[in-house]
Enzyme design. Structure first.
Site, PDB file in Angstrom:
ATOM      1  N   LYS A 121       0.825  -1.214   0.000  1.00  0.00           N
ATOM      2  CA  LYS A 121       0.000   0.000   0.000  1.00  0.00           C
ATOM      3  C   LYS A 121       0.860   1.265   0.000  1.00  0.00           C
ATOM      4  O   LYS A 121       0.413   2.313  -0.438  1.00  0.00           O
ATOM      5  CB  LYS A 121      -0.975  -0.023   1.167  1.00  0.00           C
ATOM      6  CG  LYS A 121      -2.028  -1.119   0.967  1.00  0.00           C
ATOM      7  CD  LYS A 121      -3.141  -1.076   1.961  1.00  0.00           C
ATOM      8  CE  LYS A 121      -4.244  -2.054   1.578  1.00  0.00           C
ATOM      9  NZ  LYS A 121      -3.825  -3.479   1.665  1.00  0.00           N
TER      10      LYS A 121
HETATM   11  C1  PLP Z   1      -4.403  -4.524   1.057  1.00  0.00           C
HETATM   12  C2  PLP Z   1      -3.644  -5.788   0.937  1.00  0.00           C
HETATM   13  C3  PLP Z   1      -4.031  -6.808   0.039  1.00  0.00           C
HETATM   14  C4  PLP Z   1      -5.274  -6.712  -0.804  1.00  0.00           C
HETATM   15  O1  PLP Z   1      -5.180  -5.762  -1.831  1.00  0.00           O
HETATM   16  P1  PLP Z   1      -6.471  -5.234  -2.603  1.00  0.00           P
HETATM   17  O2  PLP Z   1      -6.006  -4.107  -3.414  1.00  0.00           O
HETATM   18  O3  PLP Z   1      -7.464  -4.830  -1.535  1.00  0.00           O
HETATM   19  O4  PLP Z   1      -6.998  -6.382  -3.419  1.00  0.00           O
HETATM   20  C5  PLP Z   1      -3.234  -7.933  -0.030  1.00  0.00           C
HETATM   21  N1  PLP Z   1      -2.135  -8.090   0.747  1.00  0.00           N
HETATM   22  C6  PLP Z   1      -1.748  -7.135   1.609  1.00  0.00           C
HETATM   23  C7  PLP Z   1      -0.544  -7.383   2.458  1.00  0.00           C
HETATM   24  C8  PLP Z   1      -2.481  -5.959   1.742  1.00  0.00           C
HETATM   25  O5  PLP Z   1      -2.084  -5.014   2.616  1.00  0.00           O
END
Ligand code: PLP
Length: 479
Positions: A121
């Site tokens: 993120k």
């Molecule tokens: C947010 C997240 C996901 C999921 O991603 P999306 O964009 O919501 O599909 C997967 N793995 C981790 C470690 C995350 O922080």
């Protein structure tokens, strides 16, 4: 470039106008009016670029209301070795040569989790922080970001916004429910503009409070309440870049195809892959990997999209994929239905609200999801996660986190002879130590800069699950 709503609203907006907004006024999500096309000559030109310059090239196809020099400076400030730890920003590492029917199908990990909070993120949120600061300064405005987190989103948002002019963050999290490392990451921040609120309740309580506060339109306007959730188009756009960067690292020329497997929750990450593929990046398959919360796997297998009740949402050992509905999924369905806004509104606005489900299984369009758009899926369970973490560590010498393990497990079910498969690594194991210990009988590796983080002084306010109390806290801290 103009942006439209997936639910057919006639307005068209520029990038900087939707940057600071969440949903479109009709409840839809924003998408560009068309996907810019990238031809062979452009791919050849982009292949040797540094990540920050590649980001500038991709972004400038979608953003025409920030002067080019400013946008390039923002990209360079965001995607630097100081922030992301390596020169490549998203280095690719080969896991193994996975033979399929005698031919090789190399399996790669693309590291998206070397940013400040060790989850993918950061890739989008760091850019968002710099874009927000830039645009708010240009408008002479302020923004109070109100969010709910079960871990990764909140810390990525706080590390992106800390110390930024014109922005405050109020982040709600369920008291005692995040991993100890995640709590330490967030609560140790001492910046004046970052406010941690630990709510006595579960994640859904936090989200309900955010909805209640944002639904109070007078309050929202007066206190300039905004969000940074994954439906924000700028976040999705930032993520498009690393599909290009991964492709260039895995291939020697631009005629080769690769597939990606993406650990998925709200469909934001893999939706960026869809955008890259629509732009003409030679992606074969986009493999959606889910955990026990298999809303998306069910859709891609059957055509049925069924939102789960909170009580039917599993608390798993890959918690950032624990979703009851996939908030970005509407973007893909809009494309799948030939960009029919009325139809998308009927499905997401009406059918989901009334029945909690819709079924495209019998429609020709559903067949296109795989054939034309490359989408396939698979599912992984707690036992699969543990086995994959163990196998990857013992046989291949690489420690992966539980979310990445879900994807590695599913990726192996979709290997295709002679074609590289890139798994997106979405977090580092240190964030989810408990599951690593369960799988490996040892603590995960810890990057040196996080030594002793659990012992740092904490800045957090404990509160009952009460929207009025949160509003009062915001008012008090906006002075
Ligand atoms: C947010 C997240 C996901 C999921 O991603 P999306 O964009 O919501 O599909 C997967 N793995 C981790 C470690 C995350 O922080």
């Amino acid at each position: 470039m103009f942006y439209l709503s997936t639910r057919g609203h006639p307005d068209r907006k520029r990038f900087c106008d939707i940057l600071l907004e969440g949903l479109a006024p009709d409840g839809g999500l924003y998408l560009p009016e068309h996907y810019p096309q990238v031809d062979a000559a452009t791919l050849a030109k982009w292949r040797p670029l540094a990540y920050a310059d590649l980001a500038f090239e991709v972004l400038s196809l979608f953003i025409d209301d920030i002067p080019a020099a400013d946008l390039r400076a923002i990209c360079r400030k965001t995607y630097s070795q100081e922030v992301f730890g390596t020169r490549e920003i998203v280095p690719l590492r080969k896991l193994e040569d996975g033979p399929v029917a005698g031919a090789r199908a190399p399996l790669y990990l693309e590291a998206l989790s070397n940013g400040p909070t060790l989850a993918f993120k950061d890739m989008a949120m760091q850019l968002l922080g710099n874009l927000f600061e830039y645009e708010l300064a240009r408008r002479g405005e302020q923004l109070n970001i109100l969010g709910a987190t079960s871990g990764d989103t909140g810390s990525a948002a706080e590390y992106a916004m800390r110390g930024k002019h014109g922005v405050r963050v109020f982040m709600l999290s369920p008291n005692g429910r995040m991993s100890p490392f995640q709590q330490a990451q967030m609560f140790s921040l001492q910046d004046d503009n970052i406010h941690n609120i630990a709510v006595e309740g579960v994640f859904d309580d936090c989200q309900d409070i955010v909805k209640a506060v944002s639904g109070d339109l007078a309050f929202k306007r007066r206190y300039k309440i905004g969000t940074v959730n994954s439906i924000n188009w700028a976040r999705l756009l930032a993520q498009v870049v690393y599909y290009f960067a991964g492709y260039f690292q895995a291939t020697a020329n631009d005629t080769e195809k690769v597939s990606f497997t993406v650990p998925s929750g709200n469909f934001g990450n893999v939706c960026a892959g869809h955008v890259a593929r629509m732009m003409g990046l030679p992606i074969d398959q986009l493999v959606v990997a889910t955990n026990e919360n298999d809303v998306l796997d069910e859709f891609f297998r059957t055509g049925v999209y069924r939102v789960r009740a909170s009580a039917d949402t599993h608390e798993t050992s890959s918690p950032s994929m624990d979703i009851s509905k996939a908030s970005n999924f509407e973007r893909f369905v809009f494309d799948l239905l030939g960009r029919d806004g009325a139809r998308t509104r009927a499905l997401f606005g009406d059918a989901l609200a009334k029945d909690g489900r819709f079924d495209l299984g019998a429609e020709p369009a559903f067949g296109q999801a795989a054939q034309r758009y490359g989408f396939v899926s698979g599912k992984s369970t707690h036992a699969d996660r543990l086995a994959t973490i163990r196998d990857t560590f013992e046989r291949l010498g690489v420690m992966i986190d539980p979310h990445t393990a879900d994807a590695v497990k599913v990726a192996r079910e979709h290997l295709s002879a002679g074609e590289p498969m890139i798994v997106l690594e979405t977090a580092l194991p240190i964030k989810f130590a408990q599951t690593i210990v369960e799988a490996l009988g040892r603590e995960p590796d810890r990057p040196a800069r996080f030594d002793g983080i659990e012992q740092l002084p904490r800045r957090v306010t404990l509160m009952m699950a009460d929207a009025t109390a949160v509003q009062a806290y915001v008012v008090q801290n906006c002075k």
